[in-house]
Design an enzyme around this catalytic site. Sequence first.
Site, PDB file in Angstrom:
ATOM      1  N   ALA A  73       0.795  -1.232  -0.037  1.00 40.69           N
ATOM      2  CA  ALA A  73      -0.058   0.053  -0.011  1.00 40.69           C
ATOM      3  C   ALA A  73       0.751   1.258  -0.126  1.00 40.69           C
ATOM      4  O   ALA A  73       2.084   1.252   0.415  1.00 40.69           O
ATOM      5  CB  ALA A  73      -0.965   0.013   1.004  1.00 40.69           C
ATOM      6  N   GLN A  75       1.325   3.781   2.101  1.00 38.91           N
ATOM      7  CA  GLN A  75       2.128   3.716   3.346  1.00 38.91           C
ATOM      8  C   GLN A  75       2.729   2.484   3.968  1.00 38.91           C
ATOM      9  O   GLN A  75       2.744   2.335   4.949  1.00 38.91           O
ATOM     10  CB  GLN A  75       1.107   4.386   4.298  1.00 38.91           C
ATOM     11  CG  GLN A  75       0.892   5.988   4.481  1.00 38.91           C
ATOM     12  CD  GLN A  75       2.123   6.779   4.403  1.00 38.91           C
ATOM     13  OE1 GLN A  75       2.914   6.258   5.046  1.00 38.91           O
ATOM     14  NE2 GLN A  75       2.415   7.933   3.773  1.00 38.91           N
ATOM     15  N   SER A  76       3.016   1.724   2.896  1.00 32.64           N
ATOM     16  CA  SER A  76       3.672   0.384   3.401  1.00 32.64           C
ATOM     17  C   SER A  76       4.913   0.413   4.307  1.00 32.64           C
ATOM     18  O   SER A  76       5.988   1.181   3.684  1.00 32.64           O
ATOM     19  CB  SER A  76       3.912  -0.353   2.047  1.00 32.64           C
ATOM     20  OG  SER A  76       4.762  -1.543   2.521  1.00 32.64           O
ATOM     21  N   ASN A  77       4.682  -0.239   5.235  1.00 36.06           N
ATOM     22  CA  ASN A  77       6.099  -0.254   6.051  1.00 36.06           C
ATOM     23  C   ASN A  77       7.046  -1.042   5.523  1.00 36.06           C
ATOM     24  O   ASN A  77       8.341  -1.101   5.643  1.00 36.06           O
ATOM     25  CB  ASN A  77       5.738  -0.833   7.636  1.00 36.06           C
ATOM     26  CG  ASN A  77       4.901   0.327   8.178  1.00 36.06           C
ATOM     27  OD1 ASN A  77       5.080   1.471   8.489  1.00 36.06           O
ATOM     28  ND2 ASN A  77       3.647  -0.325   8.574  1.00 36.06           N
ATOM     29  N   ALA A  79       7.550  -1.710   2.393  1.00 30.51           N
ATOM     30  CA  ALA A  79       8.284  -1.209   1.253  1.00 30.51           C
ATOM     31  C   ALA A  79       9.269  -0.387   2.002  1.00 30.51           C
ATOM     32  O   ALA A  79      10.755  -0.525   1.428  1.00 30.51           O
ATOM     33  CB  ALA A  79       7.207  -0.439   0.633  1.00 30.51           C
TER      34      ALA A  79
END
Length: 339
Positions: A73, A75-77, A79
Amino acid sequence: MHLSRYPRLRFAHLPTPLERLDRLTEALGGPEIWIKRDDCTGMSSGGNKTRKLEFLMAEAVEQGADMVMTQGATQSNHARQTAAFAARLGMDCHILLEDRTKYQDDNYNLNGNVLLDHLHGASTEKFPGGHDMPGEMEKTAEKMRSAGRNVYVIPGGGSNATGALGYVNCALELVAQANDTGLVIDHLVHATGSSGTQAGLITGLSAINANIPLLGFGTRAPQEKQETMVYDLACKTAEKLGCPGVVSRDVVRADTSYVGEGYGLPREDTIEAVRMFAELEGILLDPVYSGKGAAGLIDYCRTGKFKAGERVVFLHTGGSAALFGYDSVLPRSRELAAE
Ligand SMILES: *Cc1c(COP(=O)(O)O)cnc(C)c1O
């Protein structure tokens, strides 16, 4: 089961602390609340993806990859942490981001984890919600490969049997800490999403026959789907570890009643949980994962599902970097009353 047989980078700050939350325990007036601080694992402010990436990125190194690719997503952590690992290893990193929330504001789309992706030198590409992200990632990886790149592709959340090894290790670490300190754990809870965390934990706990009930609080999928995902991955993880069949279906439990409207969309009780941890314990949760997990924990304490005297461990999976992408839904400072 012998984890050192698998290639692993030693980037995480381990063991993460296991601490008692005195003020939260008092505020909830029932069970004793403990926290396992996997928000403190290190690598770009920490979180649960560090443990998975130690195994995944070691495999990438072993395969001679010069580029890593993953998706998540906006706001992917996961990533952001993948970008940090790639930076430390001198690899290129390309990230495919899916708009799952339709938030239009700049902070959601450019701040928080997105800012950090770019600070770590990763390139990002955006897609609308509902897009076939794994398929898109394969297409992009193929393009890069035909251009001569050696690409290592990591599934969303780092959730495959390799990534889950990180949470098998966490299960062993937690039980050793509890044994050392004399803490009897009656329940272990955490936020569950792409399922690698819960699958690794349940595999580790089952393999050592710890008999600690584990419950995942859902953040996206409905219950049946969530539990099936976790169970399937746990089976693959057990197989990889040489203990096939060690996980039984009935110990895979998820409660998805705290998800709300959908992935990445906080409810009122999510925000309340973020506030309670921040105001009572000085601990930062996030509005996508740990806030929903903590909302479940708080509700279970208030409604007596977790009983007075029981000891509950909340595994803090991290995510605080997302707070800066979610300022529009978070409470603003309370002004001092005018004299
Ligand atoms: C990814 C993530 C989770 C969920 O873990 P899974 O292994 O994907 O189920 C929970 N909390 C945070 C902060 C995360 O980033």
